[in-house]
Write an enzyme that holds these catalytic residues in place. Structure first.
Site, PDB file in Angstrom:
ATOM      1  N   GLU A  75       0.831  -1.212   0.000  1.00  0.00           N
ATOM      2  CA  GLU A  75       0.000   0.000   0.000  1.00  0.00           C
ATOM      3  C   GLU A  75       0.861   1.256   0.000  1.00  0.00           C
ATOM      4  O   GLU A  75       1.890   1.312   0.666  1.00  0.00           O
ATOM      5  CB  GLU A  75      -0.939   0.024   1.217  1.00  0.00           C
ATOM      6  CG  GLU A  75      -1.896  -1.139   1.309  1.00  0.00           C
ATOM      7  CD  GLU A  75      -2.873  -1.243   0.143  1.00  0.00           C
ATOM      8  OE1 GLU A  75      -2.950  -0.295  -0.667  1.00  0.00           O
ATOM      9  OE2 GLU A  75      -3.549  -2.283   0.038  1.00  0.00           O
TER      10      GLU A  75
ATOM     11  N   HIS B 135      -2.877  16.822 -11.063  1.00  0.00           N
ATOM     12  CA  HIS B 135      -2.130  15.649 -10.602  1.00  0.00           C
ATOM     13  C   HIS B 135      -2.158  14.643 -11.738  1.00  0.00           C
ATOM     14  O   HIS B 135      -3.212  14.070 -12.044  1.00  0.00           O
ATOM     15  CB  HIS B 135      -2.731  15.030  -9.327  1.00  0.00           C
ATOM     16  CG  HIS B 135      -2.017  13.767  -8.949  1.00  0.00           C
ATOM     17  ND1 HIS B 135      -2.667  12.644  -8.526  1.00  0.00           N
ATOM     18  CD2 HIS B 135      -0.691  13.459  -8.968  1.00  0.00           C
ATOM     19  CE1 HIS B 135      -1.771  11.687  -8.290  1.00  0.00           C
ATOM     20  NE2 HIS B 135      -0.580  12.161  -8.554  1.00  0.00           N
TER      21      HIS B 135
HETATM   22  O1  GFB Z   1       0.331   7.765  -2.595  1.00  0.00           O
HETATM   23  P1  GFB Z   1      -0.172   6.650  -3.374  1.00  0.00           P
HETATM   24  O2  GFB Z   1      -0.671   5.521  -2.616  1.00  0.00           O
HETATM   25  O3  GFB Z   1      -1.284   7.137  -4.367  1.00  0.00           O
HETATM   26  O4  GFB Z   1       1.014   6.182  -4.284  1.00  0.00           O
HETATM   27  P2  GFB Z   1      -2.145   6.336  -5.449  1.00  0.00           P
HETATM   28  C1  GFB Z   1       1.578   7.019  -5.209  1.00  0.00           C
HETATM   29  C2  GFB Z   1       3.000   7.408  -4.826  1.00  0.00           C
HETATM   30  O5  GFB Z   1       3.689   7.723  -6.039  1.00  0.00           O
HETATM   31  C3  GFB Z   1       3.051   8.643  -3.946  1.00  0.00           C
HETATM   32  C4  GFB Z   1       4.368   8.945  -5.899  1.00  0.00           C
HETATM   33  O6  GFB Z   1       3.005   8.412  -2.589  1.00  0.00           O
HETATM   34  C5  GFB Z   1       4.356   9.266  -4.397  1.00  0.00           C
HETATM   35  O7  GFB Z   1       5.443   8.631  -3.788  1.00  0.00           O
HETATM   36  N1  GFB Z   1       3.616   9.971  -6.626  1.00  0.00           N
HETATM   37  C6  GFB Z   1       2.443   9.853  -7.285  1.00  0.00           C
HETATM   38  C7  GFB Z   1       4.010  11.255  -6.727  1.00  0.00           C
HETATM   39  N2  GFB Z   1       2.077  11.036  -7.816  1.00  0.00           N
HETATM   40  C8  GFB Z   1       3.036  11.928  -7.481  1.00  0.00           C
HETATM   41  C9  GFB Z   1       3.207  13.322  -7.728  1.00  0.00           C
HETATM   42  O8  GFB Z   1       2.403  13.992  -8.341  1.00  0.00           O
HETATM   43  N3  GFB Z   1       4.325  13.894  -7.199  1.00  0.00           N
HETATM   44  C10 GFB Z   1       5.231  13.194  -6.486  1.00  0.00           C
HETATM   45  N4  GFB Z   1       6.295  13.848  -6.002  1.00  0.00           N
HETATM   46  N5  GFB Z   1       5.101  11.879  -6.241  1.00  0.00           N
HETATM   47  C11 GFB Z   1      -1.922   3.677  -5.506  1.00  0.00           C
HETATM   48  C12 GFB Z   1      -0.930   2.879  -4.697  1.00  0.00           C
HETATM   49  O9  GFB Z   1      -1.391   4.963  -5.695  1.00  0.00           O
HETATM   50  O10 GFB Z   1      -2.012   3.148  -6.791  1.00  0.00           O
HETATM   51  C13 GFB Z   1      -1.228   1.411  -4.728  1.00  0.00           C
HETATM   52  O11 GFB Z   1      -1.023   3.232  -3.349  1.00  0.00           O
HETATM   53  C14 GFB Z   1      -1.313   0.940  -6.166  1.00  0.00           C
HETATM   54  O12 GFB Z   1      -0.180   0.736  -4.090  1.00  0.00           O
HETATM   55  C15 GFB Z   1      -2.336   1.775  -6.892  1.00  0.00           C
HETATM   56  O13 GFB Z   1      -0.028   1.073  -6.758  1.00  0.00           O
HETATM   57  C16 GFB Z   1      -2.401   1.388  -8.378  1.00  0.00           C
HETATM   58  O14 GFB Z   1      -3.497   6.020  -4.948  1.00  0.00           O
HETATM   59  O15 GFB Z   1      -2.053   7.209  -6.654  1.00  0.00           O
END
Ligand code: GFB
Length: 430
Positions: free
Chosen positions: A47, A292
């Protein structure tokens, strides 16, 4: 309870609960000494950062109510250190493990909602022997696969045999289990139990057994659901999650320098103390559009909703023109090639992304940079997110707290030209 109180006051000896002990009338060795009760938790390893932040809210609201209901004990949440996240890929800054919450969040703001301590503080204050800190119990929450197969969901909290070889905890001797424990080799547990669980986080109250256990850990806490999703209580816990002030400073400096945006001009000023905030929707936001643009694993995991760069550019251009804005801030995990492609399509506009200095990245890591992007996005005049991304959801929540009109917040990039589905408008409740 009377027996237990006598045990504390009278300092009598009581039995250590063995691992099959289910009664409430014995107390652990440590429980003789104080009324401190520590709740710890961890989340399914794959996660991401922003779902984990949501799990914190579930636990925080649970503990808030527990404090009101179970007044004989002093309840504290041990904040699970951050680390080993799949998305945190910057290699040259060393390991991104065992990171304290204070790196990302303002601990005194969290403290205004419930008592929290960092893991290192817990390790200092909890009794240990030969440098080993032994928790009283770990509960491993497991989904009831049958319910997911049949679609018939009902509340369940059933202790089952831990027979899954993939579990992260292993018995090494009587009343001693080793496990991952955020990479701390000096943490073990006296007891490990598996629970087939379906229900609200508050349903875990029956497992706490504070007369037996003093330190209680829940693994796979994401399985427990919100008690009060979207309510005033939910939003209080969410509002307590103010970021580390240095991250705000970095984001604000960037806004001022590159986007002509300050809290004063943009009507986004907030009191330092979140408990003094008022719900007024009068934020204007800086003179920029923010998006985003989630890429990487979303391209594989969500191919039906993630647009091409060309399509995203065309949607953003339309919105920039409609709002008569010239600047676009892009929060993204895109590669440099994808970002350059986007800029090419939008060559008549100023298209920016935050590039961290070596200092910022090595100090605040990928998690801190992600928050800086979120802060900048949450102060834009208008925001467009990625469908079903928890990263986007957290920006939307911040905008709700700051006080933007909802139409400037709950917008998503579409896959094609058709109108996108909405994820719903999760409006703040004050
Ligand atoms: O936070 P997060 O759970 O959101 O995971 P989702 C995305 C991670 O990717 C962030 C990086 O915590 C950041 O480390 N990241 C994504 C970004 N967008 C940005 C951005 O705009 N700027 C920066 N600096 N970093 C879920 C995941 O992602 O997506 C699940 O938690 C799975 O594990 C799923 O992969 C498909 O909800 O977008």
């Amino acid at each position: 309870l009377i027996n237990f109180t006598q045990n504390i006051i009278g300092n009598e000896f009581c039995d250590i609960p063995d691992e099959h002990e289910e009664t409430n009338n014995k107390c652990s060795v440590q429980s003789r000494y104080s009324q401190n009760r520590y709740i710890l938790y961890d989340v399914n390893p794959p996660e991401g950062f922003n779902l984990r932040r949501d799990v914190f809210i579930r636990v925080a609201v649970f503990i808030k109510n527990l404090i009101k209901q179970e007044k004989d004990f002093k309840w504290q949440l041990v904040l699970p250190p951050w680390g080993n996240l799949y998305h945190w890929r910057s290699k040259h800054i060393g390991y991104q493990t065992q990171l304290p919450w204070s790196l990302f969040f303002d601990i005194s703001s969290l403290q205004k909602y419930i008592p929290v301590i960092e893991i290192y503080q817990f390790l200092q204050e909890y009794p240990s022997e030969n440098n080993e800190t032994r928790l009283d119990v770990v509960y491993i929450l497991q989904n009831d696969e049958e319910m997911f197969r049949t679609g018939k969901f009902e509340d369940k909290n059933e202790i089952i045999e831990c027979n899954d070889k993939s579990l992260q905890f292993h018995k090494v001797e009587s009343e001693k289990y080793i496990g991952y424990f955020w990479g701390y080799h000096n943490i073990t547990s006296r007891v490990v139990k598996c629970i087939k669980f379906h229900g609200m986080t508050s349903d875990l109250k029956q497992n706490l057994k504070p007369n037996v256990y003093r330190s209680i850990m829940f693994d796979h806490m994401e399985i427990a659901l919100h008690d009060f999703y979207g309510t005033k209580e939910y939003w209080k816990a969410r509002r307590s999650m103010r970021y580390n002030s240095e991250l705000y400073n970095i984001a604000n400096e960037y806004r001022k320098t590159f986007l002509n945006s300050t809290n004063e001009y943009d009507n986004t000023e907030r009191p330092d103390d979140w408990t003094k905030e008022k719900g007024i929707r009068n934020a204007v936001g800086g003179p920029y559009l923010s998006v985003h643009l989630r890429r990487r694993d979303f391209l594989i995991g969500r191919p039906s909703t993630v647009p091409t760069i060309q399509s995203a550019a065309s949607q953003l251009k339309n919105k920039l023109d409609e709002l008569q804005l010239k600047s676009l801030f892009v929060a993204t995990d895109a590669t440099q090639e994808e970002f350059s492609e986007l800029k090419q399509y939008l060559s008549n506009y100023t298209v920016l992304r935050f590039i961290s200095s070596d200092y910022v990245l090595s100090k605040f890591k990928d998690g801190g940079v992600a928050i800086i992007d979120q802060i900048i996005s949450s102060h834009a005049r208008y925001f467009i997110g990625t469908y079903e991304s928890t990263y986007t959801f957290r920006i939307q929540e911040d905008r709700e707290i700051i006080g933007f009109p909802t139409r400037t917040t709950f917008n998503y990039l579409c896959k094609g030209t058709e109108k996108c589905d909405s994820n719903g408008q999760w409006e703040i409740v004050w």
